[in-house]
Design a protein around this motif. Sequence first.
Motif, PDB file in Angstrom:
ATOM      1  N   ALA A  34       0.768  -1.286   0.292  1.00 29.53           N
ATOM      2  CA  ALA A  34       0.028   0.219  -0.113  1.00 29.53           C
ATOM      3  C   ALA A  34       0.935   1.226  -0.029  1.00 29.53           C
ATOM      4  O   ALA A  34       1.783   1.181   0.690  1.00 29.53           O
ATOM      5  CB  ALA A  34      -0.886   0.024   1.337  1.00 29.53           C
ATOM      6  N   GLU A  50      -2.983   5.573   0.147  1.00 28.63           N
ATOM      7  CA  GLU A  50      -4.057   4.384   0.265  1.00 28.63           C
ATOM      8  C   GLU A  50      -3.750   4.341   2.015  1.00 28.63           C
ATOM      9  O   GLU A  50      -4.822   3.977   2.616  1.00 28.63           O
ATOM     10  CB  GLU A  50      -3.553   3.044  -0.226  1.00 28.63           C
ATOM     11  CG  GLU A  50      -3.503   2.949  -1.543  1.00 28.63           C
ATOM     12  CD  GLU A  50      -2.934   1.824  -2.010  1.00 28.63           C
ATOM     13  OE1 GLU A  50      -3.971   0.702  -2.592  1.00 28.63           O
ATOM     14  OE2 GLU A  50      -1.839   1.609  -2.010  1.00 28.63           O
ATOM     15  N   LYS A  88      -5.910   7.199   3.965  1.00 25.86           N
ATOM     16  CA  LYS A  88      -7.257   7.131   3.714  1.00 25.86           C
ATOM     17  C   LYS A  88      -7.756   5.991   4.651  1.00 25.86           C
ATOM     18  O   LYS A  88      -8.764   6.175   5.286  1.00 25.86           O
ATOM     19  CB  LYS A  88      -7.465   6.866   2.220  1.00 25.86           C
ATOM     20  CG  LYS A  88      -7.543   7.960   1.334  1.00 25.86           C
ATOM     21  CD  LYS A  88      -7.753   7.678  -0.212  1.00 25.86           C
ATOM     22  CE  LYS A  88      -7.587   8.972  -0.915  1.00 25.86           C
ATOM     23  NZ  LYS A  88      -7.539   8.693  -2.284  1.00 25.86           N
TER      24      LYS A  88
END
Length: 76
Positions: A37, A41, A44
């Motif tokens: 990730a 990412e 969030k």
Amino acid sequence: MVAKYEPIYLLFEDAAVKWKWTESELFRFRRMWEDGADLSELTKAFKTNRRSIALVVMDQAEQGFIEQRRFGLFGK
């Protein structure tokens, strides 16, 4: 030697930082890190900012829970 009345700079004094992480968040973070990730990412997923993610990366790496990645915060 520091002068008696020399101003002191406090790191992250006014910064918004997620200092507390639950065990389940850390487990999820480690899994996402291992899966590649990227920074966007991660911010969030944990509803936090880049600074907080960078700090948890440093913490978890220092403790040996995650390994360095080829592209670091940029993921795969």
